[in-house]
Design a protein around this motif. Structure first.
Motif, PDB file in Angstrom:
ATOM      1  N   PRO A  32     -37.663  -5.847 -32.889  1.00 42.00           N
ATOM      2  CA  PRO A  32     -36.936  -4.546 -32.393  1.00 42.00           C
ATOM      3  C   PRO A  32     -35.869  -4.404 -33.886  1.00 42.00           C
ATOM      4  O   PRO A  32     -35.820  -2.944 -34.106  1.00 42.00           O
ATOM      5  CB  PRO A  32     -36.098  -4.938 -31.324  1.00 42.00           C
ATOM      6  N   ARG A  45     -39.675 -11.060 -29.970  1.00 43.04           N
ATOM      7  CA  ARG A  45     -40.020  -9.944 -28.990  1.00 43.04           C
ATOM      8  C   ARG A  45     -38.483  -9.317 -28.971  1.00 43.04           C
ATOM      9  O   ARG A  45     -38.423  -8.155 -28.721  1.00 43.04           O
ATOM     10  CB  ARG A  45     -40.524 -10.471 -27.667  1.00 43.04           C
ATOM     11  N   GLU A  46     -37.362  -9.974 -28.629  1.00 43.41           N
ATOM     12  CA  GLU A  46     -36.332  -9.693 -28.199  1.00 43.41           C
ATOM     13  C   GLU A  46     -35.372  -9.296 -29.339  1.00 43.41           C
ATOM     14  O   GLU A  46     -34.546  -8.509 -29.124  1.00 43.41           O
ATOM     15  CB  GLU A  46     -35.513 -10.745 -27.205  1.00 43.41           C
ATOM     16  N   ASP A  47     -35.582  -9.947 -30.421  1.00 43.98           N
ATOM     17  CA  ASP A  47     -34.556  -9.511 -31.555  1.00 43.98           C
ATOM     18  C   ASP A  47     -35.239  -9.423 -32.984  1.00 43.98           C
ATOM     19  O   ASP A  47     -34.783  -8.314 -33.298  1.00 43.98           O
ATOM     20  CB  ASP A  47     -33.638 -10.930 -31.734  1.00 43.98           C
ATOM     21  N   THR A  55     -43.200  -0.967 -35.137  1.00 46.27           N
ATOM     22  CA  THR A  55     -44.175  -1.466 -34.139  1.00 46.27           C
ATOM     23  C   THR A  55     -44.615  -2.855 -34.207  1.00 46.27           C
ATOM     24  O   THR A  55     -44.888  -3.141 -35.239  1.00 46.27           O
ATOM     25  CB  THR A  55     -45.171  -0.347 -33.624  1.00 46.27           C
ATOM     26  N   LYS A  56     -45.200  -3.402 -33.075  1.00 46.23           N
ATOM     27  CA  LYS A  56     -45.757  -4.651 -32.976  1.00 46.23           C
ATOM     28  C   LYS A  56     -46.905  -4.486 -33.892  1.00 46.23           C
ATOM     29  O   LYS A  56     -47.667  -5.323 -34.587  1.00 46.23           O
ATOM     30  CB  LYS A  56     -45.886  -4.914 -31.651  1.00 46.23           C
TER      31      LYS A  56
END
Length: 104
Positions: free
Chosen positions: A22, A17-19, A27-28
């Motif tokens: 992105p 999620r954080e690294d 996109t997810k």
């Protein structure tokens, strides 16, 4: 530098999620499609509601160019930390077996 044993190891979903996600610029939904899993499954992983299974670890490793054990070990460390705090082992004795037969 040693890790603080009182700090919970990072859930692999947090890293995604954080690294990781992105950094891809995708996109997810795109990542879920590339992994061959549902958007909901990926959402549950990054929300830390689901563990990374060995099957998903293989998919993550292929997509991000690393080894499945990276993801499995991260999940295992997270799970073991929680279990060591949640499971009551006070009634279980410790048996000192010869070191040649101990599983490490």
């Amino acid at each position: 530098m040693r890790r603080n044993p009182e700090r919970c190891p990072t859930h692999p979903g947090e890293l995604l999620r954080e690294d990781v996600i992105p950094a891809t610029g995708k996109t997810k939904s795109e990542i879920a499609r590339l992994l061959g899993i549902s958007r909901q499954h990926l959402h549950d992983l990054v929300a830390e509601r689901k563990p990374v299974s060995p099957e998903v670890a293989v998919r993550l490793a292929k997509l991000f160019g690393n080894a499945p054990l990276v993801w499995i070990r991260m999940q295992g460390a997270h799970d073991a930390w929680h279990a060591s705090r949640d499971v009551d082992v006070s009634a279980i004795p410790t048996i000192n077996a010869p070191t040649s037969s101990v599983i490490t």
